[in-house]
Design an enzyme around this catalytic site. Structure first.
Site, PDB file in Angstrom:
ATOM      1  N   LYS A  48      30.115 -28.792  17.493  1.00  0.00           N
ATOM      2  CA  LYS A  48      31.404 -28.112  17.609  1.00  0.00           C
ATOM      3  C   LYS A  48      31.944 -28.138  19.049  1.00  0.00           C
ATOM      4  O   LYS A  48      33.145 -28.084  19.267  1.00  0.00           O
ATOM      5  CB  LYS A  48      31.299 -26.658  17.133  1.00  0.00           C
ATOM      6  CG  LYS A  48      30.723 -26.473  15.733  1.00  0.00           C
ATOM      7  CD  LYS A  48      31.582 -27.117  14.655  1.00  0.00           C
ATOM      8  CE  LYS A  48      31.269 -26.624  13.258  1.00  0.00           C
ATOM      9  NZ  LYS A  48      29.964 -27.029  12.731  1.00  0.00           N
TER      10      LYS A  48
HETATM   11  C1  LIG Z   1      29.596 -27.439  11.457  1.00  0.00           C
HETATM   12  C2  LIG Z   1      28.310 -28.155  11.297  1.00  0.00           C
HETATM   13  C3  LIG Z   1      28.130 -29.107  10.292  1.00  0.00           C
HETATM   14  C4  LIG Z   1      29.184 -29.428   9.275  1.00  0.00           C
HETATM   15  O1  LIG Z   1      30.291 -30.066   9.845  1.00  0.00           O
HETATM   16  P1  LIG Z   1      31.675 -30.144   9.027  1.00  0.00           P
HETATM   17  O2  LIG Z   1      32.634 -30.726   9.970  1.00  0.00           O
HETATM   18  O3  LIG Z   1      31.998 -28.718   8.669  1.00  0.00           O
HETATM   19  O4  LIG Z   1      31.414 -30.964   7.829  1.00  0.00           O
HETATM   20  C5  LIG Z   1      26.919 -29.775  10.235  1.00  0.00           C
HETATM   21  N1  LIG Z   1      25.926 -29.486  11.095  1.00  0.00           N
HETATM   22  C6  LIG Z   1      26.060 -28.564  12.069  1.00  0.00           C
HETATM   23  C7  LIG Z   1      24.912 -28.285  12.955  1.00  0.00           C
HETATM   24  C8  LIG Z   1      27.256 -27.875  12.211  1.00  0.00           C
HETATM   25  O5  LIG Z   1      27.384 -26.960  13.187  1.00  0.00           O
END
Ligand SMILES: *Cc1c(COP(=O)(O)O)cnc(C)c1O
Length: 499
Positions: free
Chosen positions: A112
């Site tokens: 993120k």
């Molecule tokens: C948010 C997240 C995901 C999923 O990503 P999306 O974009 O919501 O599909 C997978 N792994 C981790 C560690 C995340 O923080």
């Protein structure tokens, strides 16, 4: 020179990037998408040898021509600076037959950070372009664990903004909870909810579409925006790391420029993999987009059967950031699958709300053929963590392990051994207990302290504890409030002094 964004649900008002970012969600409840696709020439040698920052400028700038070159370059430079523990920002590591794209070297140790480090800059640039008195931007965020912390970290004490985060109290790892509960900043508010991520996300979406509330906000000179991946400001920066991984493979002589690669993405809200799909739309040579889910395999079923059905049991898994049954960003893919037909799209979205499911016809499904989808449960995830560690001395977090397990199923089924990038979304340090249990089930890992576990994990990984994690372990708990999911709107209004 103008490049516009529109809602998935109606032609509506078109907005430039910065304004679409500011709004977060369109007034009709739809998501902003680029009105057209810019063209890129990925056969050009200009793409070779660029720094992550330069490459990311090259990918993003056509999507936001209203931002001056110097402003965008400055934003990128300050987003991707020494906050990232890796100078290459998104390093690619060869692990056995695949290349793992590590997206977790930012402050909060999850992918993120890649987009959220930039989001406050976009919001400030948008405010700069707005004439008249500036409203306070209220970032309202639902999180399955990682978005919350990354958004808090990004917006903490950013002038003219306030941030409110809701996370499922029982749906995040100890470290994820601690990361949020210790967040400093005079403009941050953190709440646990008795409910899951879907509850939090639905409540947030309802608040966004509440016309009366929006009017009351306006009176107080406040406007909502979102740090969730429904904000198009999250998606555009995410395309860059797929392009970066591609040219890294070219630079290493693994592929020739123009060769096709496959991409595997551990998926929850469908934002990360959608960025890969967008990169493919731009012409990046991607063959299969492999969508990996945990036991909450609503997307696996959707791609394989053509029916999206959220009426199913919800599982709390070892990969909590993917514990999602309503994947918001799928709407953006469906928009393309329907050939941008808003009537068809609205029918599906209405059915999802009223009946909990919708289905696609055979023709409509043909647009989705570039996807392969499969899932794996917690037991398979644990086995994969152990196997990858023993065979290649690589420690994968549970989310990344889901992707690796699904990739193995894909190869077994298809025989396709094309060069493949597997996206790694979190540092194993964020899920220490689970990872250690997988690697060495003979020990009783839950009886020792988190600090002891982290140090044991550091030894397995032959790496020191990341500094931001050390800081979180030492920081005092500042946020303890918990609310029921029905109370989310009331909590928001109270926090903002609207009642
Ligand atoms: C948010 C997240 C995901 C999923 O990503 P999306 O974009 O919501 O599909 C997978 N792994 C981790 C560690 C995340 O923080």
């Amino acid at each position: 020179m103008s490049f516009m964004y529109r809602s998935t649900r109606s032609e509506g008002v078109k907005l430039p990037f910065t304004q679409a970012v500011l709004k977060g969600l369109a007034d009709d409840g739809g998501l902003y998408v680029p009105d057209q696709w810019p063209t890129f020439d990925f056969m050009n040698s200009e793409w070779l040898g660029l720094s992550y920052q330069a490459l990311s400028y090259k990918v993003m700038s056509p999507f936001m021509p209203e931002i001056q070159e110097a402003d965008l370059r400055k934003a990128i430079a300050s987003a991707y600076d020494t906050k990232f523990a890796e100078p290459r920002i998104a390093p690619l590591k060869r692990v056995g037959p695949v290349h793992i794209l590590e997206l977790f070297h930012g402050r909060t140790l999850a992918f993120k950070d890649m987009a959220l480090s930039l989001l406050p800059h976009f919001i400030q640039l948008a405010q700069k372009q707005t004439s008249g008195p500036k409203a306070e931007i209220v970032i309202l965020t639902a999180t399955s664990g990682d978005t919350g912390k990354a958004a808090l970290e990004a917006f903490s004490d950013v002038e003219g903004t306030r941030i409110i985060v809701f996370y499922p109290t029982d749906g995040v790892s100890d470290i994820q909870k601690r990361q949020m509960a210790t967040q400093v900043g005079s403009n941050v508010h953190v709440f646990g909810i008795n409910g899951n991520f879907d509850d939090a996300q639905s409540a947030v979406k309802t608040i966004f579409s509440d016309v009366d509330l929006r009017k009351r906000m306006e009176k107080e000179h406040k406007v909502f925006s979102s740090a969730n991946s429904m904000n198009v400001g999250r998606l555009i920066p995410q395309m860059a790391y797929y392009v970066s991984a591609y040219f890294e493979l070219v630079a290493r002589g693994e592929i020739l420029q123009g060769d096709v690669i496959n991409v595997v993405v551990p998926t929850g809200n469908f934002g990360n993999i959608l960025a890969a799909y967008y990169a493919k739309q731009l012409g990046l040579p991607i063959g299969k987009l492999i969508c990996a889910s945990n036991a909450n395999k609503v997307l696996t079923d959707f791609f394989n059967v053509g029916i999206y059905d959220r009426e199913r049991p919800f599982f709390t898994t070892s990969s909590p950031s993917m514990d999602i049954l309503i994947s918001s960003n799928l709407e953006r893919l469906l928009f393309e699958a329907s050939h941008r037909n808003t009537d068809t799209l609205n029918t599906w979205m209405d059915k999802l709300t009223t009946q909990g499911h919708y289905s696609l016809s055979r023709e409509e499904r043909s647009a989705l053929e570039v996807f392969y989808a499969d899932s794996c449960d917690d037991a398979e995830t644990a086995v994969t963590v152990k196997k990858v560690y023993e065979q290649w001395e690589y420690v994968a977090d549970p989310h990344t392990a889901v992707a690796l397990a699904v990739y193995e199923k894909y190869v077994a089924q298809s025989g396709d051994t094309q060069k493949t990038v597997v996206v790694s979304t979190a540092s194993p340090f964020k899920f220490s207990e689970n990872v250690l249990k997988s690697i060495d089930p003979s020990q009783v890992w839950h009886e020792i302290t988190e600090v002891e576990r982290l140090s044991a994990l550091g030894q397995s990984m032959k790496q020191p504890l990341p500094k931001p994690l050390q800081e979180v372990l030492e920081a005092p708990i500042l946020h303890r409030d918990i609310c029921n999911r029905e109370a989310i709107q009331k909590v928001v209004e109270e926090t903002l002094g609207l009642v």
